[in-house]
Write a protein that holds these residues in place. Structure first.
Motif, mmCIF file in Angstrom:
data_model
loop_
_atom_site.group_PDB
_atom_site.id
_atom_site.type_symbol
_atom_site.label_atom_id
_atom_site.label_comp_id
_atom_site.label_asym_id
_atom_site.label_seq_id
_atom_site.Cartn_x
_atom_site.Cartn_y
_atom_site.Cartn_z
ATOM 1 N N LYS A 125 0.841 -1.202 0.000
ATOM 2 C CA LYS A 125 0.000 0.000 0.000
ATOM 3 C C LYS A 125 0.874 1.249 0.000
ATOM 4 C CE LYS A 125 -3.534 -2.309 2.711
ATOM 5 N NZ LYS A 125 -4.150 -2.386 4.032
ATOM 6 N N GLN A 126 0.348 2.331 -0.552
ATOM 7 C CA GLN A 126 1.108 3.579 -0.613
ATOM 8 C C GLN A 126 1.508 4.045 0.792
ATOM 9 O OE1 GLN A 126 -0.868 6.815 -2.622
ATOM 10 N NE2 GLN A 126 1.050 7.891 -2.947
ATOM 11 N N GLU A 127 0.630 3.853 1.743
ATOM 12 C CA GLU A 127 0.937 4.295 3.108
ATOM 13 C C GLU A 127 2.038 3.456 3.764
ATOM 14 O OE1 GLU A 127 -3.089 2.048 3.286
ATOM 15 O OE2 GLU A 127 -2.208 3.603 2.038
ATOM 16 N N HIS A 132 8.554 1.112 4.872
ATOM 17 C CA HIS A 132 9.586 0.614 3.962
ATOM 18 C C HIS A 132 10.871 1.425 4.125
ATOM 19 C CE1 HIS A 132 11.617 0.311 -0.024
ATOM 20 N NE2 HIS A 132 11.354 -0.962 0.166
ATOM 21 N N ASP A 133 10.733 2.723 4.254
ATOM 22 C CA ASP A 133 11.886 3.600 4.444
ATOM 23 C C ASP A 133 12.620 3.244 5.741
ATOM 24 O OD1 ASP A 133 13.493 5.825 3.561
ATOM 25 O OD2 ASP A 133 12.563 7.024 5.143
ATOM 26 N N ILE A 134 11.873 3.021 6.793
ATOM 27 C CA ILE A 134 12.464 2.658 8.089
ATOM 28 C C ILE A 134 13.161 1.299 7.992
ATOM 29 C CG2 ILE A 134 11.907 2.015 10.485
ATOM 30 C CD1 ILE A 134 9.669 4.225 10.293
ATOM 31 N N LEU A 135 12.539 0.348 7.327
ATOM 32 C CA LEU A 135 13.161 -0.971 7.158
ATOM 33 C C LEU A 135 14.459 -0.874 6.360
ATOM 34 C CD1 LEU A 135 10.055 -3.256 6.511
ATOM 35 C CD2 LEU A 135 11.623 -3.339 8.467
ATOM 36 N N MET A 136 14.491 0.000 5.359
ATOM 37 C CA MET A 136 15.728 0.191 4.607
ATOM 38 C C MET A 136 16.822 0.767 5.497
ATOM 39 S SD MET A 136 14.763 1.147 0.706
ATOM 40 C CE MET A 136 16.444 1.559 0.457
ATOM 41 N N CYS A 137 16.444 1.654 6.415
ATOM 42 C CA CYS A 137 17.426 2.204 7.358
ATOM 43 C C CYS A 137 17.978 1.104 8.253
ATOM 44 C CB CYS A 137 16.790 3.299 8.211
ATOM 45 S SG CYS A 137 16.490 4.823 7.308
ATOM 46 N N ILE A 138 17.098 0.251 8.751
ATOM 47 C CA ILE A 138 17.533 -0.862 9.606
ATOM 48 C C ILE A 138 18.464 -1.779 8.816
ATOM 49 C CG2 ILE A 138 16.749 -2.947 10.812
ATOM 50 C CD1 ILE A 138 14.162 -1.296 11.499
ATOM 51 N N GLN A 139 18.072 -2.087 7.592
ATOM 52 C CA GLN A 139 18.852 -2.989 6.744
ATOM 53 C C GLN A 139 20.259 -2.434 6.465
ATOM 54 O OE1 GLN A 139 17.274 -3.357 2.789
ATOM 55 N NE2 GLN A 139 18.415 -5.202 2.340
ATOM 56 N N THR A 140 20.360 -1.134 6.288
ATOM 57 C CA THR A 140 21.645 -0.532 5.911
ATOM 58 C C THR A 140 22.386 0.090 7.094
ATOM 59 O OG1 THR A 140 20.518 1.541 5.305
ATOM 60 C CG2 THR A 140 20.890 -0.077 3.539
ATOM 61 N N GLY A 141 21.809 -0.023 8.293
ATOM 62 C CA GLY A 141 22.474 0.504 9.478
ATOM 63 C C GLY A 141 22.483 2.022 9.530
ATOM 64 N N GLN A 147 20.987 12.054 5.946
ATOM 65 C CA GLN A 147 20.718 12.560 4.594
ATOM 66 C C GLN A 147 21.464 11.772 3.514
ATOM 67 O OE1 GLN A 147 18.358 14.945 3.882
ATOM 68 N NE2 GLN A 147 17.943 14.583 6.067
ATOM 69 N N ASN A 148 22.536 11.098 3.907
ATOM 70 C CA ASN A 148 23.345 10.331 2.950
ATOM 71 C C ASN A 148 23.041 8.845 3.056
ATOM 72 O OD1 ASN A 148 24.729 12.635 2.007
ATOM 73 N ND2 ASN A 148 26.020 12.561 3.832
ATOM 74 N N ARG A 149 21.795 8.514 2.906
ATOM 75 C CA ARG A 149 21.390 7.113 2.992
ATOM 76 C C ARG A 149 20.611 6.721 1.749
ATOM 77 N NH1 ARG A 149 15.920 6.672 4.400
ATOM 78 N NH2 ARG A 149 15.008 8.607 5.136
ATOM 79 N N ARG A 150 20.501 5.432 1.553
ATOM 80 C CA ARG A 150 19.725 4.918 0.440
ATOM 81 C C ARG A 150 18.247 5.144 0.719
ATOM 82 N NH1 ARG A 150 19.217 -1.284 -0.821
ATOM 83 N NH2 ARG A 150 18.094 -1.167 -2.779
ATOM 84 N N ARG A 151 17.559 5.698 -0.271
ATOM 85 C CA ARG A 151 16.120 5.918 -0.120
ATOM 86 C C ARG A 151 15.456 5.933 -1.480
ATOM 87 N NH1 ARG A 151 15.591 11.350 2.811
ATOM 88 N NH2 ARG A 151 17.674 10.895 3.513
ATOM 89 N N TYR A 152 14.175 5.672 -1.488
ATOM 90 C CA TYR A 152 13.405 5.721 -2.724
ATOM 91 C C TYR A 152 12.970 7.158 -2.981
ATOM 92 C CZ TYR A 152 13.432 0.731 -3.300
ATOM 93 O OH TYR A 152 13.850 -0.552 -3.516
ATOM 94 N N PRO A 153 12.927 7.554 -4.234
ATOM 95 C CA PRO A 153 12.662 8.958 -4.567
ATOM 96 C C PRO A 153 11.202 9.396 -4.434
ATOM 97 C CG PRO A 153 13.018 7.683 -6.558
ATOM 98 C CD PRO A 153 13.279 6.771 -5.405
ATOM 99 N N SER A 154 10.300 8.443 -4.212
ATOM 100 C CA SER A 154 8.889 8.817 -4.047
ATOM 101 C C SER A 154 8.182 7.723 -3.254
ATOM 102 C CB SER A 154 8.214 8.989 -5.426
ATOM 103 O OG SER A 154 7.975 7.732 -6.030
ATOM 104 N N ASN A 155 6.908 7.947 -2.993
ATOM 105 C CA ASN A 155 6.101 6.952 -2.286
ATOM 106 C C ASN A 155 5.224 6.167 -3.270
ATOM 107 O OD1 ASN A 155 4.207 8.838 -3.022
ATOM 108 N ND2 ASN A 155 3.305 9.061 -0.987
ATOM 109 N N GLN A 156 5.688 6.037 -4.499
ATOM 110 C CA GLN A 156 4.898 5.423 -5.565
ATOM 111 C C GLN A 156 5.303 3.984 -5.898
ATOM 112 O OE1 GLN A 156 2.194 7.013 -7.168
ATOM 113 N NE2 GLN A 156 2.513 8.208 -5.315
#
Length: 189
Positions: A125-127, A132-141, A147-156
């Motif tokens: 879901k979009q929400e 997902h962003d938080i899980l990516m932070c956990i995954q990458t430490g 600001q210098n972390r891996r992230r998706y450019p939108s919520n789409q």
């Protein structure tokens, strides 16, 4: 003497046939190697984020701004994969994707290579974008504040409904029809 000449003629014909077969096998091997290479590239791209933007034709649109080279490469793939090659369009709200989509639509109209509309799905879901962003932070430490972390450019990057896909790509219905065509060819037991 006549038997020797006839044998030489037959041997020469057999040799010509063998050389012709070797040439055909060489072409088949070359085609198979090209397909293997392209499949390896596709698998590598499928494992990465925003794979549509990393595909060779897309990269030529977005990074190199080289339409003619993109056309040349697309026609090469079409020659190798025949009716199994499509130009992909996506819309995750990214300017770079809009450029690729415009280029691929133009290519499709000029070359007859069919379009397919797809959507990268990383959460349902979009929400779920925030989770997902938080899980990516956990995954990458990393932390969300970094600001210098891996992230998706939108919520789409969520599982869009058929209606949402039709709303996004109503101006290229053939791309959606091809998506359905490919989905109908898939069999799951």
């Amino acid at each position: 003497k006549q038997q020797i000449e006839q044998g030489d003629t037959e041997l020469s014909e057999d040799l010509d046939k063998a050389n012709e077969r070797i040439s055909m096998l060489s072409e088949d091997l070359s085609d198979a190697n090209a397909r293997i290479y392209l499949l390896e590239v596709a698998l590598t791209q499928a494992e990465s984020d925003n794979s549509e933007l990393r595909a060779e034709v897309s990269r030529l649109h977005s990074k190199a701004d080289d339409y003619e080279k993109a056309k040349e490469v697309a026609l090469m793939y079409k020659d190798i994969f025949k009716d199994g090659f499509y130009l992909e369009i996506q819309d995750h709200g990214m300017e770079e994707q809009r450029k690729v989509t415009e280029g691929n639509i133009k290519l499709a109209r000029e070359t007859g290579i069919p379009l397919i509309a797809t959507n990268d799905v990383h959460y349902i879901k979009q929400e779920d974008s925030k989770a997902h962003d938080i899980l990516m932070c956990i995954q990458t430490g990393k932390t969300v504040e970094d600001q210098n972390r891996r992230r998706y450019p939108s919520n789409q990057f969520y599982l869009k409904s058929p209606e949402e896909m039709w709303d996004m790509f109503s101006y290229v219905p053939e791309a959606l029809e091809n998506t359905i065509k490919i989905a109908d060819e898939c069999n799951f037991d």
